[in-house]
Design a protein around this motif. Structure first.
Motif, PDB file in Angstrom:
ATOM      1  N   THR A  75     -64.984  59.975  10.568  1.00 39.41           N
ATOM      2  CA  THR A  75     -64.523  58.658  11.019  1.00 39.41           C
ATOM      3  C   THR A  75     -65.639  57.908  11.734  1.00 39.41           C
ATOM      4  N   SER A  94     -62.956  65.482  11.082  1.00 41.47           N
ATOM      5  CA  SER A  94     -62.333  64.168  11.009  1.00 41.47           C
ATOM      6  C   SER A  94     -62.990  63.201  11.986  1.00 41.47           C
ATOM      7  N   ALA A  97     -61.701  61.999   5.461  1.00 43.55           N
ATOM      8  CA  ALA A  97     -61.318  62.490   6.791  1.00 43.55           C
ATOM      9  C   ALA A  97     -59.857  62.911   6.816  1.00 43.55           C
ATOM     10  N   ASP A  98     -59.010  62.205   6.077  1.00 44.74           N
ATOM     11  CA  ASP A  98     -57.582  62.549   6.024  1.00 44.74           C
ATOM     12  C   ASP A  98     -57.322  63.791   5.185  1.00 44.74           C
ATOM     13  N   LEU A 120     -63.312  57.591   5.145  1.00 48.69           N
ATOM     14  CA  LEU A 120     -62.009  57.555   5.814  1.00 48.69           C
ATOM     15  C   LEU A 120     -60.960  58.320   5.009  1.00 48.69           C
TER      16      LEU A 120
END
Length: 343
Positions: A220, A216, A204-205, A201
């Motif tokens: 996720t 992303s 992904a950012d 997570l």
């Protein structure tokens, strides 16, 4: 009176009773075993064992049978478990090595344990919540979908379809997979499911173009799969063996079979208490040592086969059980299952 000789007499009583299911008298002991003492001495030793609660008379006959305490002393005095023969080990290996996946391994394990011991067998799945990630793979499925494959340290394989939200060309999908594969594995390999999920997570950012949008979505989705909580699973087999041994249970089999229908009861059967006595890693709970209602007339022989999750396997049967052979079979099967899963 020699404690070693009394133990020798107790061993002989246990062995004869397990073999014949008939109460054992002093005359039979002298005929079947080289005790090297007189009939009067054997009778005195049996009287002492009875006074100590290690054997008992089931009725008015001269024969005696072991009590739960007698079985416990007998098992505790097994300094080590006699290994199975080379032929037996080879048969176990050949049967288990044909397994195609974890489900097949454990299904075969239940059938094998039940067959080897003549008891009911129970096997716990390795806990997926404590498993670590071994590898993550992405496979093209369609223009807007990928197949996710997650391989865990337990040997379990998780597969999911990931919806990308838009269609990509074949080249774009190949580039996306190539860009993400290393990052997914670098951030998850060797981690347990929950930490691996959190790492993805965060990653992904941090993704940037050109893979930011689709990457992303994928990261996720993988994080979501890893975050799923899984209930511990168990397999039970060979309950027909209990029915065939129904004469060894003092009470009706109904409460016992009802108890074995409960998922949590099976998990408790396989749990190992802190400090629980074990011989060569194999724990034995006899009769009233089983606190679960309906199981006080049984013996449970268990061992762990997966060190990371403490997943265990074992057998359950009447207290009139061939403990050395049963313990040897449980230990041997556990070792082969562990090797197969680790590889």
């Amino acid at each position: 009176m020699s404690d070693e000789r009394k133990l020798q007499v107790l061993r002989a009583i246990v062995q004869d009773y397990v073999s014949t299911s008939e109460p054992v008298g002093s005359k039979a002991l002298l005929e079947r075993h080289q005790l090297g003492v007189s009939a009067a001495t054997v009778r005195n030793d049996m009287a002492a064992l009875e006074d100590e609660g290690l054997i008992a008379a089931p009725h008015t006959s001269a024969g005696r049978i072991p009590t739960d305490a007698g079985y416990r002393l007998y098992v505790d005095k097994l300094s080590q478990i006699k290994p199975l023969s080379k032929a037996e080990r080879k048969a176990i290996e050949q049967f288990l090595v044909r397994s195609v996946d974890l489900d097949d391994v454990l299904s075969r394990t239940v059938r094998l344990l039940s067959s080897l011991t003549g008891q009911a067998a129970v096997v716990q799945y390795p806990s997926l919540n404590t498993a670590t990630v071994r590898h993550v793979e992405l496979v093209p499925r369609a223009a807007d979908r990928l197949t996710l494959v997650v391989i865990l340290s337990t040997g379990q394989v998780e597969q999911r379809v990931i919806e990308l939200g838009r269609s990509l060309t074949e080249q774009e999908i190949d580039e996306l997979i190539n860009d993400l594969r290393a990052g997914l594995n670098d951030r998850t390999a060797g981690l347990r499911r929950s930490p691996a999920s959190h790492a993805l997570l965060r990653w992904a950012d941090e993704l940037s173009e050109p893979t930011q949008e689709a990457g992303s979505v994928v990261a996720t989705a993988v994080a979501g799969v890893l975050a799923e909580e899984r209930e511990d699973r168990v397999l039970l087999g060979g309950t027909a063996n209990l029915v065939r041994s129904s004469g060894d249970f003092a009470l009706s089999l109904g409460p016992l079979l009802d108890a074995l229908e409960e998922h949590m009861v099976l998990l408790r059967l396989l749990s190992h208490e802190v400090g629980e006595a074990a011989t060569d890693g194999v724990a034995v709970r006899i009769g009233t040592e089983n606190a679960i209602r309906g199981l006080t007339g049984t013996s449970v022989v268990t061992t762990a086969y997966d060190a990371d999750s403490l997943a265990s396997l074992g057998v359950l049967g009447p207290t009139r059980m061939d403990y050395p052979s049963t313990m040897a079979a449980v230990r041997a099967v556990a070792r082969y299952v562990a090797d197969i899963i680790d590889n």
